[in-house]
Design a protein around this motif. Structure first.
Motif, PDB file in Angstrom:
ATOM      1  N   ILE A  35       1.000  -1.060  -0.002  1.00 50.98           N
ATOM      2  CA  ILE A  35       0.126  -0.117   0.038  1.00 50.98           C
ATOM      3  C   ILE A  35       0.948   1.088  -0.139  1.00 50.98           C
ATOM      4  CG2 ILE A  35      -1.769   1.084   1.356  1.00 50.98           C
ATOM      5  CD1 ILE A  35      -2.642  -1.516   2.466  1.00 50.98           C
ATOM      6  N   GLU A  36       0.990   1.812  -1.104  1.00 58.78           N
ATOM      7  CA  GLU A  36       2.071   3.099  -1.124  1.00 58.78           C
ATOM      8  C   GLU A  36       1.222   3.996  -1.982  1.00 58.78           C
ATOM      9  OE1 GLU A  36       5.271   1.322  -3.829  1.00 58.78           O
ATOM     10  OE2 GLU A  36       4.000   0.492  -4.909  1.00 58.78           O
ATOM     11  N   GLY A  37       1.620   5.327  -2.130  1.00 54.67           N
ATOM     12  CA  GLY A  37       1.241   6.550  -2.877  1.00 54.67           C
ATOM     13  C   GLY A  37      -0.046   7.041  -2.647  1.00 54.67           C
ATOM     14  N   LYS A  38      -0.653   6.682  -3.772  1.00 57.35           N
ATOM     15  CA  LYS A  38      -2.230   7.110  -3.562  1.00 57.35           C
ATOM     16  C   LYS A  38      -3.088   6.158  -2.946  1.00 57.35           C
ATOM     17  CE  LYS A  38      -5.563   9.967  -4.719  1.00 57.35           C
ATOM     18  NZ  LYS A  38      -5.797  11.127  -3.739  1.00 57.35           N
ATOM     19  N   GLU A  39      -2.715   4.817  -2.908  1.00 56.90           N
ATOM     20  CA  GLU A  39      -3.271   3.766  -2.017  1.00 56.90           C
ATOM     21  C   GLU A  39      -3.137   4.166  -0.544  1.00 56.90           C
ATOM     22  OE1 GLU A  39      -2.368   0.085  -4.936  1.00 56.90           O
ATOM     23  OE2 GLU A  39      -0.680   0.575  -3.480  1.00 56.90           O
ATOM     24  N   LEU A  40      -1.926   4.557  -0.199  1.00 53.94           N
ATOM     25  CA  LEU A  40      -1.682   4.884   1.222  1.00 53.94           C
ATOM     26  C   LEU A  40      -2.502   6.044   1.609  1.00 53.94           C
ATOM     27  CD1 LEU A  40       0.328   4.169   3.670  1.00 53.94           C
ATOM     28  CD2 LEU A  40       1.918   5.574   2.591  1.00 53.94           C
ATOM     29  N   GLU A  41      -2.420   7.023   0.820  1.00 50.10           N
ATOM     30  CA  GLU A  41      -3.420   8.417   1.039  1.00 50.10           C
ATOM     31  C   GLU A  41      -4.851   7.907   1.235  1.00 50.10           C
ATOM     32  OE1 GLU A  41      -2.894  11.842  -1.441  1.00 50.10           O
ATOM     33  OE2 GLU A  41      -0.791  11.280  -1.737  1.00 50.10           O
ATOM     34  N   ASN A  42      -5.362   7.010   0.401  1.00 54.55           N
ATOM     35  CA  ASN A  42      -6.514   6.660   0.633  1.00 54.55           C
ATOM     36  C   ASN A  42      -6.849   5.671   1.925  1.00 54.55           C
ATOM     37  OD1 ASN A  42      -7.318   7.777  -1.849  1.00 54.55           O
ATOM     38  ND2 ASN A  42      -7.170   5.641  -2.951  1.00 54.55           N
ATOM     39  N   PHE A  43      -5.987   5.115   2.174  1.00 49.26           N
ATOM     40  CA  PHE A  43      -6.102   4.293   3.323  1.00 49.26           C
ATOM     41  C   PHE A  43      -6.000   5.016   4.683  1.00 49.26           C
ATOM     42  CE2 PHE A  43      -3.957   2.226   7.016  1.00 49.26           C
ATOM     43  CZ  PHE A  43      -4.770   1.123   7.299  1.00 49.26           C
ATOM     44  N   PRO A  58      -9.924  14.384  16.615  1.00 52.03           N
ATOM     45  CA  PRO A  58      -8.595  14.668  15.792  1.00 52.03           C
ATOM     46  C   PRO A  58      -7.662  15.470  16.374  1.00 52.03           C
ATOM     47  CG  PRO A  58     -10.568  15.298  14.385  1.00 52.03           C
ATOM     48  CD  PRO A  58     -11.000  14.806  15.835  1.00 52.03           C
ATOM     49  N   LYS A  59      -6.482  15.691  16.203  1.00 49.93           N
ATOM     50  CA  LYS A  59      -5.575  16.712  16.567  1.00 49.93           C
ATOM     51  C   LYS A  59      -5.620  17.849  15.866  1.00 49.93           C
ATOM     52  CE  LYS A  59      -2.234  13.473  18.679  1.00 49.93           C
ATOM     53  NZ  LYS A  59      -1.042  12.765  18.405  1.00 49.93           N
ATOM     54  N   LYS A  60      -5.176  18.868  16.199  1.00 50.78           N
ATOM     55  CA  LYS A  60      -5.227  20.035  15.203  1.00 50.78           C
ATOM     56  C   LYS A  60      -4.037  19.871  14.224  1.00 50.78           C
ATOM     57  CE  LYS A  60      -8.244  22.145  17.608  1.00 50.78           C
ATOM     58  NZ  LYS A  60      -9.713  21.821  16.966  1.00 50.78           N
ATOM     59  N   ASP A  61      -3.110  18.752  14.193  1.00 54.36           N
ATOM     60  CA  ASP A  61      -2.101  18.746  13.088  1.00 54.36           C
ATOM     61  C   ASP A  61      -2.803  18.581  11.856  1.00 54.36           C
ATOM     62  OD1 ASP A  61      -0.426  18.664  15.267  1.00 54.36           O
ATOM     63  OD2 ASP A  61      -0.351  16.436  15.405  1.00 54.36           O
ATOM     64  N   ASN A  62      -1.770  18.971  10.768  1.00 57.51           N
ATOM     65  CA  ASN A  62      -2.470  18.775   9.540  1.00 57.51           C
ATOM     66  C   ASN A  62      -2.283  17.417   8.755  1.00 57.51           C
ATOM     67  OD1 ASN A  62       0.257  18.190   8.462  1.00 57.51           O
ATOM     68  ND2 ASN A  62       0.378  20.403   8.161  1.00 57.51           N
ATOM     69  N   PHE A  63      -2.960  17.115   7.824  1.00 60.32           N
ATOM     70  CA  PHE A  63      -2.979  15.747   7.401  1.00 60.32           C
ATOM     71  C   PHE A  63      -1.635  14.944   6.923  1.00 60.32           C
ATOM     72  CE2 PHE A  63      -3.331  12.746   3.686  1.00 60.32           C
ATOM     73  CZ  PHE A  63      -4.243  11.989   4.074  1.00 60.32           C
ATOM     74  N   GLY A  64      -0.718  15.957   6.586  1.00 58.68           N
ATOM     75  CA  GLY A  64       0.623  15.611   6.102  1.00 58.68           C
ATOM     76  C   GLY A  64       1.523  15.101   7.438  1.00 58.68           C
ATOM     77  N   GLU A  65       1.269  15.828   8.510  1.00 62.82           N
ATOM     78  CA  GLU A  65       1.788  15.709   9.742  1.00 62.82           C
ATOM     79  C   GLU A  65       1.442  14.362  10.336  1.00 62.82           C
ATOM     80  OE1 GLU A  65       4.609  16.825  11.511  1.00 62.82           O
ATOM     81  OE2 GLU A  65       4.879  17.740   9.565  1.00 62.82           O
ATOM     82  N   LYS A  66       0.102  14.261  10.259  1.00 62.37           N
ATOM     83  CA  LYS A  66      -0.277  13.101  10.932  1.00 62.37           C
ATOM     84  C   LYS A  66       0.018  11.754  10.182  1.00 62.37           C
ATOM     85  CE  LYS A  66      -4.937  14.741  12.676  1.00 62.37           C
ATOM     86  NZ  LYS A  66      -6.512  14.392  12.436  1.00 62.37           N
ATOM     87  N   MET A  67      -0.038  11.922   8.839  1.00 64.28           N
ATOM     88  CA  MET A  67       0.415  10.756   7.906  1.00 64.28           C
ATOM     89  C   MET A  67       1.765  10.415   8.303  1.00 64.28           C
ATOM     90  SD  MET A  67      -0.501  10.117   4.254  1.00 64.28           S
ATOM     91  CE  MET A  67       0.093   8.817   3.064  1.00 64.28           C
TER      92      MET A  67
END
Length: 177
Positions: A35-43, A58-67
């Motif tokens: 599971i990588e790239g766009k698949e990982l984002e979807n997951f 959810p924390k106030k962190d942005n999506f990129g930081e959480k990921m």
């Protein structure tokens, strides 16, 4: 601390082996084993959505930081992809037999030894009954109790995972995957 409610957590029902495989196939859309790239984002988006639906604030962190935090925690080999064994650590599965399966045949010599032992009719294929014997021995070795129905489910799940040509048996190339 009377009156204070415990923090909400995401409680998912445990997945059966078959359900786990369905989740895997859903997110590994290209079937490359990761599971990588766009698949990982979807997951990750679906995981976050499930957490919100379960009442986890959810924390106030942005999506990129959480990921990034998520990958740091679960991407054990730090390759930027989620492998099946890593997903099995994330999702609550009733029986991590898939991990037992991979650990039992970790090296190529162990794999060939297992192949020879369980290809009892020397046909060059592991048929369902031979696979069932392998899985039964594997579960006994791992001290994991199982009944006939569960063993049948695991056998069918392994066939669904690796029987690429749908002939109901595993050839050497399919099994080595």
């Amino acid at each position: 601390m009377a009156g204070q409610q415990p923090a909400p957590h995401l409680h998912l029902a445990e997945l059966t082996a078959s359900q786990f495989l369905d989740v895997w196939k859903h997110f590994d859309a290209d079937g490359n084993g990761y599971i990588e790239g766009k698949e990982l984002e979807n997951f990750f988006q679906e995981l976050e959505s499930a957490r919100k639906g379960a009442g986890v604030d959810p924390k106030k962190d942005n999506f990129g930081e959480k990921m990034k935090e998520f990958m740091h925690k679960y991407d054990k080999n730090a390759d930027g992809k989620i492998e099946m064994a890593e997903l099995a650590q994330i999702l609550p599965t009733e029986e991590n037999f898939l991990l037992c399966f991979r650990q039992h045949v970790g090296s190529s010599s162990e794999f060939m030894e297992a192949w020879r032992r369980y290809d009892t009719d020397r046909s060059g294929y592991i048929e369902a009954n031979e696979l069932q014997g392998f899985l039964s021995d594997l579960l006994k070795k791992a001290n994991r109790p199982h009944d006939e129905a569960k063993l049948q489910e695991y056998t069918q799940t392994i066939l669904r995972m690796f029987d690429m040509n749908g002939d109901g048996k595993l050839g050497l190339s399919e099994m080595s995957r």
